[in-house]
Scaffold this motif. Structure first.
Motif, mmCIF file in Angstrom:
data_model
loop_
_atom_site.group_PDB
_atom_site.id
_atom_site.type_symbol
_atom_site.label_atom_id
_atom_site.label_comp_id
_atom_site.label_asym_id
_atom_site.label_seq_id
_atom_site.Cartn_x
_atom_site.Cartn_y
_atom_site.Cartn_z
ATOM 1 N N ALA A 51 0.841 -1.201 0.000
ATOM 2 C CA ALA A 51 0.000 0.000 0.000
ATOM 3 C C ALA A 51 0.870 1.243 0.000
ATOM 4 C CB ALA A 51 -0.905 -0.009 1.228
ATOM 5 N N ALA A 52 0.283 2.372 -0.418
ATOM 6 C CA ALA A 52 1.006 3.639 -0.402
ATOM 7 C C ALA A 52 1.465 3.939 1.017
ATOM 8 C CB ALA A 52 0.103 4.751 -0.917
ATOM 9 N N SER A 53 2.681 4.467 1.116
ATOM 10 C CA SER A 53 3.238 4.763 2.433
ATOM 11 C C SER A 53 3.996 6.085 2.404
ATOM 12 C CB SER A 53 4.177 3.642 2.881
ATOM 13 O OG SER A 53 5.394 3.703 2.166
ATOM 14 N N SER A 54 4.449 6.518 3.560
ATOM 15 C CA SER A 54 5.195 7.768 3.661
ATOM 16 C C SER A 54 6.559 7.677 2.991
ATOM 17 C CB SER A 54 5.373 8.152 5.139
ATOM 18 O OG SER A 54 6.067 7.126 5.841
ATOM 19 N N ASP A 55 7.009 6.464 2.671
ATOM 20 C CA ASP A 55 8.289 6.278 2.000
ATOM 21 C C ASP A 55 8.185 6.462 0.492
ATOM 22 O OD1 ASP A 55 9.616 5.691 4.400
ATOM 23 O OD2 ASP A 55 9.121 3.559 4.251
ATOM 24 N N ASP A 56 6.962 6.495 -0.024
ATOM 25 C CA ASP A 56 6.775 6.631 -1.465
ATOM 26 C C ASP A 56 7.071 8.047 -1.940
ATOM 27 O OD1 ASP A 56 5.908 4.043 -2.353
ATOM 28 O OD2 ASP A 56 3.978 4.397 -1.384
ATOM 29 N N PHE A 57 7.468 8.150 -3.206
ATOM 30 C CA PHE A 57 7.597 9.445 -3.870
ATOM 31 C C PHE A 57 6.295 9.687 -4.619
ATOM 32 C CE2 PHE A 57 11.979 8.030 -3.290
ATOM 33 C CZ PHE A 57 12.509 9.145 -2.664
ATOM 34 N N VAL A 58 5.604 10.769 -4.260
ATOM 35 C CA VAL A 58 4.230 10.979 -4.718
ATOM 36 C C VAL A 58 4.081 12.324 -5.418
ATOM 37 C CG1 VAL A 58 1.814 11.127 -4.012
ATOM 38 C CG2 VAL A 58 3.381 9.607 -2.779
ATOM 39 N N LEU A 59 3.358 12.313 -6.523
ATOM 40 C CA LEU A 59 2.919 13.531 -7.197
ATOM 41 C C LEU A 59 1.408 13.624 -7.046
ATOM 42 C CD1 LEU A 59 4.670 13.837 -10.703
ATOM 43 C CD2 LEU A 59 4.894 15.402 -8.768
ATOM 44 N N GLY A 60 0.923 14.814 -6.735
ATOM 45 C CA GLY A 60 -0.517 15.002 -6.688
ATOM 46 C C GLY A 60 -1.088 15.022 -5.286
ATOM 47 N N ASP A 61 -2.401 15.167 -5.237
ATOM 48 C CA ASP A 61 -3.157 15.250 -3.992
ATOM 49 C C ASP A 61 -3.176 13.893 -3.293
ATOM 50 O OD1 ASP A 61 -5.068 15.538 -1.976
ATOM 51 O OD2 ASP A 61 -6.409 16.742 -3.228
ATOM 52 N N GLN A 62 -2.763 13.878 -2.036
ATOM 53 C CA GLN A 62 -2.763 12.630 -1.271
ATOM 54 C C GLN A 62 -4.151 12.015 -1.182
ATOM 55 O OE1 GLN A 62 -0.373 10.848 0.016
ATOM 56 N NE2 GLN A 62 1.425 12.143 -0.018
ATOM 57 N N ASN A 63 -5.195 12.846 -1.294
ATOM 58 C CA ASN A 63 -6.576 12.353 -1.176
ATOM 59 C C ASN A 63 -7.271 12.186 -2.523
ATOM 60 O OD1 ASN A 63 -6.527 12.369 1.734
ATOM 61 N ND2 ASN A 63 -6.659 14.604 1.625
ATOM 62 N N ALA A 64 -6.500 12.169 -3.597
ATOM 63 C CA ALA A 64 -7.092 11.999 -4.931
ATOM 64 C C ALA A 64 -7.844 10.671 -5.021
ATOM 65 C CB ALA A 64 -6.001 12.057 -5.993
ATOM 66 N N PRO A 65 -8.946 10.634 -5.772
ATOM 67 C CA PRO A 65 -9.765 9.412 -5.852
ATOM 68 C C PRO A 65 -9.113 8.268 -6.628
ATOM 69 C CG PRO A 65 -10.625 11.106 -7.313
ATOM 70 C CD PRO A 65 -9.585 11.762 -6.481
ATOM 71 N N LYS A 96 -2.346 17.393 -11.767
ATOM 72 C CA LYS A 96 -2.399 18.801 -11.361
ATOM 73 C C LYS A 96 -3.797 19.231 -10.948
ATOM 74 C CE LYS A 96 1.560 20.562 -13.990
ATOM 75 N NZ LYS A 96 2.000 21.520 -15.045
ATOM 76 N N THR A 97 -4.803 18.515 -11.405
ATOM 77 C CA THR A 97 -6.194 18.871 -11.092
ATOM 78 C C THR A 97 -6.730 18.129 -9.870
ATOM 79 O OG1 THR A 97 -6.971 17.208 -12.681
ATOM 80 C CG2 THR A 97 -6.705 19.461 -13.492
ATOM 81 N N GLY A 98 -5.878 17.362 -9.209
ATOM 82 C CA GLY A 98 -6.285 16.697 -7.973
ATOM 83 C C GLY A 98 -7.060 15.414 -8.146
ATOM 84 N N LYS A 99 -7.077 14.866 -9.358
ATOM 85 C CA LYS A 99 -7.851 13.657 -9.612
ATOM 86 C C LYS A 99 -7.029 12.377 -9.438
ATOM 87 C CE LYS A 99 -10.776 16.091 -12.954
ATOM 88 N NZ LYS A 99 -11.168 16.201 -14.387
ATOM 89 N N VAL A 100 -5.713 12.497 -9.583
ATOM 90 C CA VAL A 100 -4.834 11.321 -9.512
ATOM 91 C C VAL A 100 -3.658 11.578 -8.581
ATOM 92 C CG1 VAL A 100 -3.132 9.965 -10.815
ATOM 93 C CG2 VAL A 100 -5.421 10.325 -11.759
ATOM 94 N N LYS A 101 -3.394 10.590 -7.757
ATOM 95 C CA LYS A 101 -2.164 10.547 -6.954
ATOM 96 C C LYS A 101 -1.237 9.574 -7.654
ATOM 97 C CE LYS A 101 -2.225 8.250 -3.067
ATOM 98 N NZ LYS A 101 -2.471 7.902 -1.642
ATOM 99 N N TYR A 102 -0.027 10.041 -7.996
ATOM 100 C CA TYR A 102 0.895 9.252 -8.807
ATOM 101 C C TYR A 102 2.121 8.874 -7.991
ATOM 102 C CZ TYR A 102 3.000 7.751 -13.234
ATOM 103 O OH TYR A 102 3.528 7.009 -14.256
ATOM 104 N N ILE A 103 2.394 7.580 -7.911
ATOM 105 C CA ILE A 103 3.507 7.056 -7.110
ATOM 106 C C ILE A 103 4.501 6.349 -8.030
ATOM 107 C CG2 ILE A 103 4.157 5.411 -5.308
ATOM 108 C CD1 ILE A 103 1.347 5.838 -4.114
#
Length: 225
Positions: A51-65, A96-103
């Motif tokens: 699962a996604a964790s604090s160790d991941d490198f993430v682009l986007g809104d953490q709460n994206a659907p 950029k529009t908050g729809k996707v969190k990219y890891i």
């Protein structure tokens, strides 16, 4: 220093080969199959995906659907094509529009320079520039294990991005993240990854540098649920 690091990496690489030897043969034949774009329905594999964790490198809104987890190798030309042709569209339209969190996660199987490049990206991440370095690597691919991602070049990339030279060089020369990179690669294999790029979109796995339309349609379907 690089000679010493090479001596250190020989036993590491030998052990690591046992994990990825079966994967590498797939690389040369990675073209979309008749089933490309269809989810890889492996219940056990999905259960194994960390699962996604604090160790991941993430682009986007953490709460994206929608969450996309990409496994890649910085030397992989298919990953380079995916970065230029598809990821750029995803960033503008969905991230950029908050729809996707990219890891982004490592799936390193193309050799020593891939391992060095992944270490370098993580070292850049210590200074808050993982994604800038990620982009720079994909923008400067030039063959596999031909010196494009030598440690001296990787240090030059860091300088071009304005990173603290001493901190970055010390991190890279120590091969600080090798164990973590190998662990992440192993986990990807256990989750069903067999080549790069490999993308999990809200769970299911999509193999290869698929057309951007495949991703936009899949993401739109997820958003409309």
């Amino acid at each position: 220093m690089e000679e010493q690091n090479n001596k250190f990496l020989i036993p590491v690489a030998v052990a690591f080969a046992g994990i990825v030897i079966a994967i590498a043969v797939i690389y040369s034949a990675q073209n979309p199959s008749p089933n490309a774009g269809k989810s890889n329905e492996k219940t056990a594999a999905l259960a194994a995906l960390p699962a996604a964790s604090s160790d991941d490198f993430v682009l986007g809104d953490q709460n994206a659907p929608v969450t996309i987890i990409e496994y890649g190798d910085f030397q992989c030309p298919f990953c380079g094509s995916f970065f230029k042709d598809t990821e750029s569209i995803l960033r503008e339209k969905y991230i950029k529009t908050g729809k996707v969190k990219y890891i982004y996660r490592d799936f390193v199987f193309l050799g020593e320079e891939s391992l060095w490049a992944s270490n370098a990206a993580r070292c850049a991440g210590e200074q808050g520039k993982f994604w800038q370095y990620h982009d720079y690597l994909y923008g400067n691919q030039s063959g596999e294990n031909q010196g494009a991602f030598s440690k001296s070049n990787l240090k030059g990339f860091a300088a071009a991005l304005g990173l603290d030279k001493e901190k970055f060089n010390s991190c890279l020369d120590s091969d600080k993240y090798t164990t973590a990179i190998q662990k992440e690669t192993k986990e990807g294999g256990e989750a069903g990854v067999s080549g790069t790029p490999a993308s999990f979109i809200n769970g299911p796995l999509y193999d290869g540098a698929l057309p951007s339309a495949t991703f936009t349609q899949t993401i739109d379907n997820e958003l409309n649920k």
